[in-house]
Design an enzyme around this catalytic site. Structure first.
Site, PDB file in Angstrom:
ATOM      1  N   LYS A  74       0.804  -1.226   0.000  1.00  0.00           N
ATOM      2  CA  LYS A  74       0.000   0.000   0.000  1.00  0.00           C
ATOM      3  C   LYS A  74       0.835   1.273   0.000  1.00  0.00           C
ATOM      4  O   LYS A  74       0.472   2.242  -0.668  1.00  0.00           O
ATOM      5  CB  LYS A  74      -1.054   0.001   1.112  1.00  0.00           C
TER       6      LYS A  74
ATOM      7  N   ARG B  94      13.990  -0.599   7.633  1.00  0.00           N
ATOM      8  CA  ARG B  94      13.253  -0.197   8.835  1.00  0.00           C
ATOM      9  C   ARG B  94      13.534  -1.128  10.007  1.00  0.00           C
ATOM     10  O   ARG B  94      13.666  -2.329   9.826  1.00  0.00           O
ATOM     11  CB  ARG B  94      11.756  -0.210   8.535  1.00  0.00           C
TER      12      ARG B  94
ATOM     13  N   ARG C  82      12.595  -5.474   1.984  1.00  0.00           N
ATOM     14  CA  ARG C  82      12.226  -4.085   1.701  1.00  0.00           C
ATOM     15  C   ARG C  82      13.305  -3.099   2.150  1.00  0.00           C
ATOM     16  O   ARG C  82      13.890  -3.259   3.215  1.00  0.00           O
ATOM     17  CB  ARG C  82      10.923  -3.822   2.446  1.00  0.00           C
TER      18      ARG C  82
ATOM     19  N   ARG D 116      -6.504   2.071  11.385  1.00  0.00           N
ATOM     20  CA  ARG D 116      -6.050   0.695  11.582  1.00  0.00           C
ATOM     21  C   ARG D 116      -6.838  -0.021  12.658  1.00  0.00           C
ATOM     22  O   ARG D 116      -6.572  -1.185  12.940  1.00  0.00           O
ATOM     23  CB  ARG D 116      -4.593   0.724  12.014  1.00  0.00           C
TER      24      ARG D 116
ATOM     25  N   ARG E 182       3.238  -7.831  13.708  1.00  0.00           N
ATOM     26  CA  ARG E 182       2.466  -6.876  12.897  1.00  0.00           C
ATOM     27  C   ARG E 182       1.322  -7.576  12.171  1.00  0.00           C
ATOM     28  O   ARG E 182       0.231  -7.013  12.031  1.00  0.00           O
ATOM     29  CB  ARG E 182       3.383  -6.154  11.909  1.00  0.00           C
TER      30      ARG E 182
HETATM   31  P1  ADP Z   1       3.209  -1.251   7.655  1.00  0.00           P
HETATM   32  O1  ADP Z   1       1.861  -1.005   7.092  1.00  0.00           O
HETATM   33  O2  ADP Z   1       4.118  -1.872   6.663  1.00  0.00           O
HETATM   34  O3  ADP Z   1       3.212  -1.984   8.960  1.00  0.00           O
HETATM   35  P2  ADP Z   1       3.523   1.556   8.480  1.00  0.00           P
HETATM   36  O4  ADP Z   1       4.661   2.414   8.120  1.00  0.00           O
HETATM   37  O5  ADP Z   1       2.182   1.939   7.980  1.00  0.00           O
HETATM   38  O6  ADP Z   1       3.932   0.126   7.956  1.00  0.00           O
HETATM   39  O7  ADP Z   1       3.437   1.421  10.071  1.00  0.00           O
HETATM   40  C1  ADP Z   1       4.539   1.085  10.856  1.00  0.00           C
HETATM   41  C2  ADP Z   1       4.165   1.043  12.341  1.00  0.00           C
HETATM   42  O8  ADP Z   1       3.700   2.342  12.746  1.00  0.00           O
HETATM   43  C3  ADP Z   1       3.033   0.097  12.705  1.00  0.00           C
HETATM   44  O9  ADP Z   1       3.484  -1.226  12.918  1.00  0.00           O
HETATM   45  C4  ADP Z   1       2.502   0.756  13.991  1.00  0.00           C
HETATM   46  O10 ADP Z   1       3.311   0.478  15.098  1.00  0.00           O
HETATM   47  C5  ADP Z   1       2.638   2.232  13.691  1.00  0.00           C
HETATM   48  N1  ADP Z   1       1.406   2.780  13.078  1.00  0.00           N
HETATM   49  C6  ADP Z   1       1.275   3.314  11.835  1.00  0.00           C
HETATM   50  N2  ADP Z   1       0.006   3.705  11.599  1.00  0.00           N
HETATM   51  C7  ADP Z   1      -0.685   3.393  12.723  1.00  0.00           C
HETATM   52  C8  ADP Z   1      -2.057   3.522  13.113  1.00  0.00           C
HETATM   53  N3  ADP Z   1      -2.972   4.055  12.293  1.00  0.00           N
HETATM   54  N4  ADP Z   1      -2.419   3.100  14.347  1.00  0.00           N
HETATM   55  C9  ADP Z   1      -1.525   2.570  15.190  1.00  0.00           C
HETATM   56  N5  ADP Z   1      -0.227   2.408  14.890  1.00  0.00           N
HETATM   57  C10 ADP Z   1       0.191   2.812  13.674  1.00  0.00           C
END
Ligand code: ADP
Ligand code: ZN
Length: 214
Positions: free
Chosen positions: A14, A161, A128, A89, A172
Site C-alpha cells: 500500500k 526499517r 524491503r 487501523r 504486525r
Molecule cells: P506497515 O503497514 O508496513 O506496517 P507503516 O509504516 O504503515 O507500515 O506502520 C509502521 C508502524 O507504525 C506500525 O506497525 C505501527 O506500530 C505504527 N502505526 C502506523 N500507523 C498506525 C495507526 N494508524 N495506528 C496505530 N499504529 C500505527
C-alpha cells in the site's frame, strides 16, 4: 477529488501504491507510519513513545495516531483529495475519522483493500528497503534500484526499517488480523469498500486501483 483510504496488511504494497498515486493524481499521501517515524527521528516525546510500540510490531495507541491525523486533516492542501495510507487501523480510529470528516463536511470516496496472501508477506517485508530522504520504496529482489542499495533519485544509501525484522513482522501480522481486518466489514457496510488482488506486478495492481478510482 478522490479521498481514498488504502487498506492492507503490512507488506501488501500500500505504501508503494500510495506513492504512485501521489505522482499520478497530484494529491497528498497521509501516512501515519511516516509521520510517526518522522516524530521519532526528531526525538519528540510522542516519537519516543511511539517507537516502543513500533519496534515490537504493535500498534501505537489510538489517541496518539488520531491526534496526529486530526491535525494533518486540518491543513489546507487537501482540497484536491488525499490518500490515507496506514490509517485507520482500528475501529475506534475509523470512528474518529468519520467524525473528523463530518466536521469538515467531506466524505470518503473509496476504501481500497489490497489483498495479499500472508505467505507472500514475510519475504516482501524483510527484503524491503527505502530512501531515507525521499522515502521512495525499493526491494532487494522485486523492485531493485538501478545502483545496488542506492536511491535512483537521491543517490543516497537505502535503509531498512527497524520493524522489518521477522519477529516484528509476525507481531504486525497478528495486529493486522485482530485489529485492522474488522475495518473490511466496517467499510463494506458503508458501501465504499473495493477489493484489489495485490498478488501481482506492481503496475498491474496500480492499474486496477486506477480503474476503481475512475
Ligand atoms: P506497515 O503497514 O508496513 O506496517 P507503516 O509504516 O504503515 O507500515 O506502520 C509502521 C508502524 O507504525 C506500525 O506497525 C505501527 O506500530 C505504527 N502505526 C502506523 N500507523 C498506525 C495507526 N494508524 N495506528 C496505530 N499504529 C500505527
Ligand atoms: Zn530518494
Amino acid at each position: 477529488m478522490p479521498r481514498i483510504i488504502l487498506l492492507g496488511a503490512p507488506g501488501s504494497g500500500k505504501g508503494t501504491q500510495a506513492v504512485k498515486l501521489v505522482e499520478k493524481l497530484g494529491i497528498p499521501q497521509i501516512s501515519t507510519g511516516d509521520m510517526l517515524r518522522e516524530a521519532r527521528k526528531n526525538g519528540t516525546e510522542m516519537g519516543k513513545l511511539a517507537s516502543t510500540y513500533m519496534d515490537g510490531g504493535s500498534l501505537v495507541p489510538d489517541e496518539v495516531v488520531i491526534g496526529i491525523v486530526k491535525e494533518r486533516l486540518g491543513m489546507k492542501d487537501l482540497e484536491k483529495g488525499f490518500i490515507l495510507d496506514g490509517f485507520p487501523r482500528t475501529i475506534p480510529q475509523a470512528m474518529a475519522l468519520d467524525k473528523v470528516l463530518e466536521d469538515l463536511n467531506i466524505k470518503l470516496d473509496h476504501v481500497v483493500e489490497i489483498d495479499v496472501p500472508f505467505s507472500m508477506i514475510v519475504p516482501r517485508i524483510t527484503g524491503r528497503r527505502s530512501c531515507p530522504e525521499c522515502k521512495r520504496p525499493f526491494h532487494i529482489s522485486f523492485l531493485k534500484p538501478t545502483v545496488e542499495n542506492h536511491c535512483d533519485d537521491c543517490k543516497v544509501e537505502l535503509i531498512q526499517r527497524s520493524d522489518d525484522t521477522e519477529e516484528a513482522v509476525t507481531q504486525r501480522l497478528e495486529a493486522y488480523q485482530k485489529q485492522t481486518k474488522p475495518l473490511v466489514e466496517y467499510y463494506s457496510e458503508q458501501k465504499i469498500l473495493r477489493r484489489v488482488d495485490g498478488d501481482g506486478e506492481l503496475e498491474e495492481v496500480f492499474s486496477k486501483i486506477i480503474n476503481i478510482l475512475s
